[in-house]
Design an enzyme around this catalytic site. Structure first.
Site, short mmCIF file in Angstrom:
data_model
loop_
_atom_site.label_atom_id
_atom_site.label_comp_id
_atom_site.label_asym_id
_atom_site.label_seq_id
_atom_site.Cartn_x
_atom_site.Cartn_y
_atom_site.Cartn_z
N ASP A 241 40.60 -42.42 -53.98
CA ASP A 241 41.29 -41.22 -53.43
C ASP A 241 41.49 -41.28 -51.94
OD1 ASP A 241 41.29 -40.39 -55.91
OD2 ASP A 241 39.26 -39.09 -55.68
N LYS A 263 45.45 -38.24 -52.90
CA LYS A 263 45.11 -36.96 -53.60
C LYS A 263 44.41 -36.12 -52.74
CE LYS A 263 46.02 -36.74 -58.21
NZ LYS A 263 45.31 -36.65 -59.57
N MET A 376 37.70 -27.11 -52.26
CA MET A 376 39.14 -26.92 -52.34
C MET A 376 39.57 -25.24 -51.78
SD MET A 376 40.55 -29.31 -55.20
CE MET A 376 39.20 -29.06 -56.36
N1 SAH Z 1 34.34 -35.20 -56.45
C1 SAH Z 1 34.40 -34.36 -55.23
C2 SAH Z 1 35.10 -33.34 -55.17
C3 SAH Z 1 36.58 -33.44 -55.16
S1 SAH Z 1 37.52 -32.19 -54.78
C4 SAH Z 1 32.77 -34.18 -55.11
O1 SAH Z 1 32.06 -34.12 -55.82
O2 SAH Z 1 32.48 -33.90 -53.80
C5 SAH Z 1 37.97 -32.41 -53.33
C6 SAH Z 1 37.27 -31.28 -52.31
O3 SAH Z 1 35.65 -31.52 -52.19
C7 SAH Z 1 37.58 -31.06 -51.10
O4 SAH Z 1 38.75 -30.00 -50.73
C8 SAH Z 1 36.50 -30.35 -50.34
O5 SAH Z 1 36.23 -29.09 -50.82
C9 SAH Z 1 35.10 -31.13 -51.14
N2 SAH Z 1 34.62 -32.24 -50.26
C10 SAH Z 1 34.72 -33.58 -50.81
N3 SAH Z 1 33.95 -34.30 -49.78
C11 SAH Z 1 33.69 -33.48 -48.70
C12 SAH Z 1 32.82 -33.69 -47.52
N4 SAH Z 1 32.54 -34.75 -47.06
N5 SAH Z 1 32.45 -32.56 -46.84
C13 SAH Z 1 32.98 -31.37 -47.46
N6 SAH Z 1 33.70 -30.99 -48.37
C14 SAH Z 1 34.10 -32.05 -49.29
#
Ligand code: SAH
Length: 457
Positions: A241, A263, A376
């Site tokens: 991603d 994405k 998100m």
């Molecule tokens: N699978 C991922 C989530 C994917 S959805 C997980 O477990 O973290 C994507 C969302 O994840 C983003 O919009 C944000 O809300 C969050 N996210 C992912 N990485 C992040 C990071 N390093 N810092 C803050 N939010 C994060």
């Protein structure tokens, strides 16, 4: 990086050292490991240098280096240990366009000599841009300890084995053989064992393709699991991603095929069916496919759709969990996600749904002490704030927004429910952010960067 590391061909080419004292001897010891034609320019020399000259290992010229000597030189070392003499040599080299090094004068040199771990043909060069020679020595000591002395011999033996190994199908089978061979070499085993190992690998049936759904964690490579690291190390194809940052992708092998299937919440995205198709197609061709997802693959990762595609195609798959954004964000706030007497329940919710803003059990979320991680959620903040207040939540409820959790550019916005949307708009966060409802930074003043501190008061 101020200096770019390269390996320069010197075999059969002229390299000059100006100077005959201890500094010259030290550089000559290194240069004598090479096949360069070494010339030393000095009126008086250490007896060792005289002996090397007598043995024909170097050519000694009992006079200063002159302009005419520079034509065709590969490298020059100014090792006279005298500032004026060194500057003269450097100026001559500079004028002739020959790269030069002034011993112990990084700033005035055109190149620097790294610390070396020598298992020729395996050579490891260690440099700290002059900032930490002590660290360089420690790293060298670490590697010297870890790499058996016979590793070079194994590598040379491996070269002889290469034509036979070509009998293995290219790709994973061949790589598995070399990997097994070098695992043994790293464990201190010698070359002759290679032949039976090769015939063993030649007898094996080709390994079928596989898919690993791997959590890349919040972004810091140090927060990858060991299994994730190993998977990256072995992958033939990495499908990732956009949220997975470059430093993590760099852990994959150099020959690996890296495919980004963008994405993000806003930009263009690859249709899910196309992603499924890619995974299946590559694994069917026999590849080890690493499907790399930010955080944990099972949290808002559309994992099930991809697993279904693998199952339908009869492919073997496994999930390697990762640290999800909520865990990383809570850690950066210095808070726990659950706490006795405060919340015996943690909700992980999304701000966005397939149909737009996501609906949730607002009444439960509005209760005092409720904790939720909203993924998100940036665009949904106003909606979430409105719904919670409507269901009786206290406007003073702490809410923290953690952007780029675990990354060098991490930012923490400490807010309150009543002004969450306004604070978010003012902060203009561009990176991925998770909204932590019900949690304030444990030490707001220390954690929030200066422009955001006000919001924490
Ligand atoms: N699978 C991922 C989530 C994917 S959805 C997980 O477990 O973290 C994507 C969302 O994840 C983003 O919009 C944000 O809300 C969050 N996210 C992912 N990485 C992040 C990071 N390093 N810092 C803050 N939010 C994060």
């Amino acid at each position: 990086m101020n200096h770019f590391p390269i390996f320069l061909r010197v075999a059969g080419l002229r390299v000059a050292v100006s100077g005959g004292g201890a500094a010259a001897v030290a550089k000559l010891r290194l240069l004598l490991k090479t096949e360069a034609r070494i010339e030393v320019y000095a009126e008086t020399v250490d007896p060792l240098i005289a002996a090397w000259d007598a043995e024909g290992r170097i050519a000694l010229f009992s006079r200063p280096l002159a302009q005419d000597d520079l034509a065709g030189l590969r490298l020059v070392y100014a090792a006279d240990e005298d500032a004026a003499a060194d500057a003269r040599v450097a100026a001559l080299a500079e004028a002739a366009g020959v790269p030069f090094n002034i011993v112990d004068n990084l700033e005035a040199s055109a190149f620097l000599t790294p610390a070396l771990v020598d298992r020729d043909p395996l050579v490891i060069a260690i440099g700290t841009e002059g900032t930490g020679p002590v660290l360089a020595r420690k790293v060298k000591a670490l590697l010297e300890e870890r790499l058996p002395a016979g590793l070079g011999a194994v590598l040379r033996g491996a070269k002889a084995l290469r034509p036979e190994a070509e009998a293995l199908p290219p790709g994973r089978a061949r790589r598995d053989f070399w990997s097994a061979l070098f695992d043994r070499a790293m464990a201190g085993e010698a070359v002759p064992e290679a032949a039976p190992l090769l015939s063993d690998h030649l007898d094996r049936a080709p390994a079928p393709g596989r898919v690993l759904f791997v959590g890349a964690g919040p972004g810091d490579p140090d927060e990858l699991t060991l299994r994730a690291r190993r998977a990256l190390d072995q992958a033939d194809v990495v499908i990732h991603d956009r949220l997975v940052p470059q430093p993590i992708l760099e852990l994959a092998r150099r020959e690996v095929e890296i495919i980004e299937v963008g994405k993000t919440g806003f930009g263009p995205s690859t249709p899910q069916a196309r992603i499924n198709g890619l995974i299946v197609e590559r694994a069917r061709a026999g590849a080890l496919v690493v499907r790399l997802k930010a955080g944990d693959p099972g949290v808002f990762g559309r994992l099930d759709e991809e697993i279904d595609a693998c199952t339908a195609a009869g492919l073997d798959w496994a999930i390697l969990p990762g640290i999800t954004a909520a865990s990383a964000a809570a850690a950066s706030l210095g808070q726990s996600l659950t706490r006795r007497g405060r919340n015996g329940e943690l909700r992980i919710i999304t701000g966005q749904d397939v149909d737009g803003l996501a609906d949730h059990d607002w009444a439960a979320l509005a209760r005092p002490g409720a904790v939720a991680a909203i993924y998100m959620g940036k665009r949904a903040a106003r909606f979430v704030q409105g719904r919670l207040l409507m269901h009786g939540a206290d406007p003073a409820t702490p809410v923290s927004v953690v952007e780029n959790a675990s990354r060098p550019d991490q930012r923490v916005l400490a807010s309150r429910l009543g002004r969450l949307a306004a604070d978010l708009a003012a902060a203009d966060l561009r990176g991925p952010a998770v909204i932590m409802l019900g949690l304030a930074p444990r030490d707001a003043a220390a954690l929030a960067p200066a422009p955001l501190r006000e919001a924490a008061q």
